[in-house]
Write a protein that holds these residues in place. Sequence first.
Motif, PDB file in Angstrom:
ATOM      1  N   TRP B 220       0.824  -1.217   0.000  1.00  0.00           N
ATOM      2  CA  TRP B 220       0.000   0.000   0.000  1.00  0.00           C
ATOM      3  C   TRP B 220       0.854   1.262   0.000  1.00  0.00           C
ATOM      4  O   TRP B 220       0.401   2.328  -0.392  1.00  0.00           O
ATOM      5  N   LEU B 221       2.095   1.144   0.496  1.00  0.00           N
ATOM      6  CA  LEU B 221       2.961   2.322   0.612  1.00  0.00           C
ATOM      7  C   LEU B 221       3.125   3.034  -0.724  1.00  0.00           C
ATOM      8  O   LEU B 221       3.146   4.262  -0.789  1.00  0.00           O
ATOM      9  N   SER B 222       3.241   2.211  -1.763  1.00  0.00           N
ATOM     10  CA  SER B 222       3.481   2.822  -3.077  1.00  0.00           C
ATOM     11  C   SER B 222       2.187   3.032  -3.845  1.00  0.00           C
ATOM     12  O   SER B 222       2.209   3.582  -4.942  1.00  0.00           O
ATOM     13  N   ALA B 223       1.074   2.602  -3.258  1.00  0.00           N
ATOM     14  CA  ALA B 223      -0.155   2.632  -4.047  1.00  0.00           C
ATOM     15  C   ALA B 223      -1.237   3.552  -3.489  1.00  0.00           C
ATOM     16  O   ALA B 223      -2.327   3.616  -4.028  1.00  0.00           O
ATOM     17  N   SER B 224      -0.928   4.242  -2.385  1.00  0.00           N
ATOM     18  CA  SER B 224      -2.006   5.037  -1.800  1.00  0.00           C
ATOM     19  C   SER B 224      -1.498   6.348  -1.209  1.00  0.00           C
ATOM     20  O   SER B 224      -0.358   6.443  -0.743  1.00  0.00           O
ATOM     21  N   ASP B 225      -2.383   7.345  -1.211  1.00  0.00           N
ATOM     22  CA  ASP B 225      -2.076   8.624  -0.570  1.00  0.00           C
ATOM     23  C   ASP B 225      -2.842   8.766   0.750  1.00  0.00           C
ATOM     24  O   ASP B 225      -2.669   9.751   1.464  1.00  0.00           O
ATOM     25  N   ASP B 226      -3.694   7.793   1.011  1.00  0.00           N
ATOM     26  CA  ASP B 226      -4.539   7.868   2.197  1.00  0.00           C
ATOM     27  C   ASP B 226      -3.670   7.732   3.463  1.00  0.00           C
ATOM     28  O   ASP B 226      -2.979   6.720   3.628  1.00  0.00           O
ATOM     29  N   PRO B 227      -3.698   8.728   4.356  1.00  0.00           N
ATOM     30  CA  PRO B 227      -2.851   8.648   5.559  1.00  0.00           C
ATOM     31  C   PRO B 227      -3.072   7.379   6.376  1.00  0.00           C
ATOM     32  O   PRO B 227      -2.117   6.803   6.884  1.00  0.00           O
ATOM     33  N   ASP B 228      -4.348   6.935   6.495  1.00  0.00           N
ATOM     34  CA  ASP B 228      -4.623   5.722   7.281  1.00  0.00           C
ATOM     35  C   ASP B 228      -3.930   4.514   6.668  1.00  0.00           C
ATOM     36  O   ASP B 228      -3.394   3.658   7.373  1.00  0.00           O
ATOM     37  N   VAL B 229      -3.976   4.462   5.344  1.00  0.00           N
ATOM     38  CA  VAL B 229      -3.372   3.328   4.639  1.00  0.00           C
ATOM     39  C   VAL B 229      -1.846   3.373   4.792  1.00  0.00           C
ATOM     40  O   VAL B 229      -1.202   2.359   5.102  1.00  0.00           O
ATOM     41  N   ILE B 230      -1.274   4.560   4.625  1.00  0.00           N
ATOM     42  CA  ILE B 230       0.193   4.683   4.743  1.00  0.00           C
ATOM     43  C   ILE B 230       0.633   4.336   6.168  1.00  0.00           C
ATOM     44  O   ILE B 230       1.614   3.617   6.381  1.00  0.00           O
ATOM     45  N   GLU B 238       9.511  -3.786   7.507  1.00  0.00           N
ATOM     46  CA  GLU B 238      10.481  -4.529   8.306  1.00  0.00           C
ATOM     47  C   GLU B 238      11.795  -4.767   7.556  1.00  0.00           C
ATOM     48  O   GLU B 238      12.660  -5.486   8.015  1.00  0.00           O
ATOM     49  N   ASP B 239      11.912  -4.141   6.402  1.00  0.00           N
ATOM     50  CA  ASP B 239      13.051  -4.405   5.559  1.00  0.00           C
ATOM     51  C   ASP B 239      13.702  -3.075   5.200  1.00  0.00           C
ATOM     52  O   ASP B 239      13.008  -2.109   4.879  1.00  0.00           O
ATOM     53  N   GLU B 240      15.040  -3.031   5.228  1.00  0.00           N
ATOM     54  CA  GLU B 240      15.701  -1.751   4.955  1.00  0.00           C
ATOM     55  C   GLU B 240      15.517  -1.274   3.515  1.00  0.00           C
ATOM     56  O   GLU B 240      15.740  -0.109   3.213  1.00  0.00           O
ATOM     57  N   ARG B 241      15.021  -2.178   2.652  1.00  0.00           N
ATOM     58  CA  ARG B 241      14.727  -1.747   1.279  1.00  0.00           C
ATOM     59  C   ARG B 241      13.564  -0.746   1.262  1.00  0.00           C
ATOM     60  O   ARG B 241      13.381  -0.006   0.308  1.00  0.00           O
ATOM     61  N   GLU B 242      12.773  -0.783   2.333  1.00  0.00           N
ATOM     62  CA  GLU B 242      11.629   0.132   2.395  1.00  0.00           C
ATOM     63  C   GLU B 242      11.970   1.439   3.116  1.00  0.00           C
ATOM     64  O   GLU B 242      11.087   2.267   3.362  1.00  0.00           O
ATOM     65  N   LEU B 243      13.254   1.594   3.440  1.00  0.00           N
ATOM     66  CA  LEU B 243      13.676   2.811   4.139  1.00  0.00           C
ATOM     67  C   LEU B 243      13.302   4.107   3.408  1.00  0.00           C
ATOM     68  O   LEU B 243      12.835   5.062   4.053  1.00  0.00           O
ATOM     69  N   PRO B 244      13.468   4.152   2.080  1.00  0.00           N
ATOM     70  CA  PRO B 244      13.101   5.416   1.395  1.00  0.00           C
ATOM     71  C   PRO B 244      11.649   5.813   1.644  1.00  0.00           C
ATOM     72  O   PRO B 244      11.340   6.999   1.807  1.00  0.00           O
ATOM     73  N   TRP B 245      10.754   4.818   1.684  1.00  0.00           N
ATOM     74  CA  TRP B 245       9.339   5.119   1.939  1.00  0.00           C
ATOM     75  C   TRP B 245       9.175   5.719   3.336  1.00  0.00           C
ATOM     76  O   TRP B 245       8.480   6.712   3.523  1.00  0.00           O
ATOM     77  N   ALA B 246       9.826   5.068   4.283  1.00  0.00           N
ATOM     78  CA  ALA B 246       9.700   5.538   5.673  1.00  0.00           C
ATOM     79  C   ALA B 246      10.278   6.949   5.801  1.00  0.00           C
ATOM     80  O   ALA B 246       9.708   7.804   6.486  1.00  0.00           O
ATOM     81  N   LYS B 247      11.386   7.204   5.138  1.00  0.00           N
ATOM     82  CA  LYS B 247      12.009   8.523   5.250  1.00  0.00           C
ATOM     83  C   LYS B 247      11.134   9.587   4.590  1.00  0.00           C
ATOM     84  O   LYS B 247      11.001  10.703   5.101  1.00  0.00           O
ATOM     85  N   SER B 248      10.522   9.241   3.470  1.00  0.00           N
ATOM     86  CA  SER B 248       9.671  10.250   2.828  1.00  0.00           C
ATOM     87  C   SER B 248       8.408  10.480   3.664  1.00  0.00           C
ATOM     88  O   SER B 248       7.894  11.596   3.732  1.00  0.00           O
ATOM     89  N   ALA B 249       7.930   9.437   4.350  1.00  0.00           N
ATOM     90  CA  ALA B 249       6.741   9.609   5.207  1.00  0.00           C
ATOM     91  C   ALA B 249       7.053  10.487   6.414  1.00  0.00           C
ATOM     92  O   ALA B 249       6.155  11.062   7.021  1.00  0.00           O
TER      93      ALA B 249
END
Lengths: 458, 337
Positions: B220-230, B238-249
């Motif tokens: 959902w991280l890459s597929a939604s703008d809804d704050p609840d979903v994000i 749980e994976d450092e590959r998703e770090l960019p998403w977490a940092k942008s959030a």
Amino acid sequence: MKTIASGLAWFFILYFVLESLGHLALNFLAIPALRRKIALRPVDDVPAVYSGLEPPVSLLVPAHDEEKAIVASVGALLQLEYPEFEVVVVNDGSTDGTLAVLQEAFELEPFPEALWRRLPTREVRTVFQSRKHPNLRVVDKEHGGRADSLNVGINASRYPLFCAMDVDSILQRDSLRRVVEPFLDDPHTIASGGTVRIANGCTVTDGHLAAVALPQSRLALLQIVEYLRALLFVRLGWAALNAVLVIPSAFGVFRKDAVVEVGGYRADTIGEDMELVVRLHRVLRARGTRYSVHFVPDPICWTQAPESSRALMVQRVRWQRGLAQSLHGNRAIFTMKGGGAERWLAVPFFLLFECYGPLFEVAGYVLMTAMWLLGLIPGATFAAFLALVFSLGFLLSVSALYLEEMSFRLYPRASQMALLVLVALVENLGYRQLMAVFRLGGLARWVRDIRIRFHPRA
Amino acid sequence: MAFVLAAALLAAIAVMRAWRRWKRRRIEEREEGWRRAMQEATDDPAAGTLAPIASLDLPEFLLLWNRVQESRGGAAADNLAQLLRRHGLDQRALGLLRHGSLRRRLIAMTTVGLLRDERAWATLESIAGQGGTVVSFAAARAMIQIEPRRALDALSASIVQRDDWSIARLGCIFAELGPAIVTPTLTTMLISRPRAGLDRVVKLAKFGERGRVAPIVRGWLSASDDPDVIMAALDYVEDERELPWAKSAASHAEWRVRMAAARALGRIGSASELATLLELLRDPIWWVRYHAAQALTRLHGMTPEELQLIRDNARDHFAADMLAHALALMPIRRVRL
């Protein structure tokens, strides 16, 4: 003159009849809720299993000069059965050894708490964390009263629900689970109040209620019937209309966000608990927010009733002042648009029969007697008035005993019920009148408070 | 008039007491025989004989049977079910379910659930769809006991949408069923990403198999703008590959998303996320600062001494206070917020 006296006599008779019928109607409204409660027992009595998704609760315990009771009370709270809760004791500038006994019993050490000061309060001196119990903190603050202490507790609390308590509240191990249940079943719940029963005569072990019995004290015995009649089933009746105006100070759970949104407890009122609930009704209704206030009728919180007439007088004067402040402080409820049963029924009922009730009651007793003695009304009218007051009072108390028998049966022995029926009869011969006088004193104090506010001495 | 009414109520109290005493004695007299039969049946499916049970006593008998049955498992539970069937009491429980009072129906619901009696399915489904909170939930529970997967599929819309079905109580059922059973339903619910009730599904997702549930939520991280979903997705990062998403959030306009980002960074981040977390530590919202400070104490490779140094050098006193708080909390506990 006689015409005026006759008119007055009819007014008082009508007033007493209306008041009693109102209370009786509320008792009847409580019946469906009680019947449902009884029917649901097969699923309600199964042992509690927790999923970890229950809302965590912060128990807020304001304490001012509670050196003798505080350790046992906190110890009992820490034994409650609930998956996740914290206890926040707020030492409200005690002048005795409240803080010292807490420090010793629970191995408190200063903690650098980053308090979120969402509600303005008096100065917080130190926050302590228990080394023995990770879920116990003590906040030491300047004296500011119960409302201010609860606001400090809200600021310090970490969970979405908080439970406001008194140090002398005696709970059962499952009390917290039961009072939180409305929050599980109804997502619009903002407050849930537990029933307060009288603990005098009961056996309390390790801070929890072990056995129920009737008290030896006559005054406490009278209050048992009074609590059943005026506090328990009547509130359940209001709950059926989503018009509960009073959540007992001894045990009530609130949604923290909702309380913070309306500004927390008001430190300048005596009856801060009722004031908060009335304000929640007023503000949330005005905003069009969907909400509900629940009342849990199960006997889950017990408290020591005053056993001396002086202590009882102090309590009732305080209650009455708080009631008057709460209703008048939120008088905007009358002029707002819309509103439900709390606006159209509960507030007018409370104003007419609870707030100004003692004025009419005492005036009724005094003027009717005086008019009869002066020959302004016939003896038959006076006798009819007394018979009506007495019989309706007795009927109300008996209807409360009937509902108690139907539902909780805390006093199962025939001798206990017989004693309570006797008390229901006797309380009309002096006790109710005395309570009216005490409450009138509270009303007078409230009027004096207003006069001082508007005409302060230089 | 009032005295007459009061007298009538007193008489009613006396009658209630007498009736209750009579009924209690009656049940006490019979209970010993019921318990004996249940005890015998526990060990031997053919053993245990019950005297005929009057309609008046049936709810009390079933209540006792339900309690005994719930405390047993395996062959003993099957044998106890056999005892009921041999005496035709399963049929009578069905009758209670259809025509009894609220109390009797609730007792019967538990019984048919424990018996896994499929004949009750249609009635239970109807009650689960139309009844009030407690009754419909009890019916749903019985359906799940009878046939878990089918029930979860049939009830999935209600599980998502009925907010009077407590998520905590649903969680108990999901935990009891176990990940293998609940995961297929949960994945279907998650894939459909319902607009209403998404938070409920995400909370229940913790009872599913993480390996199957987490990728869907993270997607959902890459597929939604809804704050609840994000927010929900960030909790499954749980994976450092998703770090960019977490940092942008971490710079999201909605504070709850920033808070979830701080939690995620604390879980998967390392010292390289220090700058982002220090920024969050100066956030105007208390909860964001709180979780940023908690995250700093959990960051891989950070020592308490380093954190203490950061705290001592912090110019923002809110940040310094929060970090002191988090450092003091480290040895004591971790609270769920």
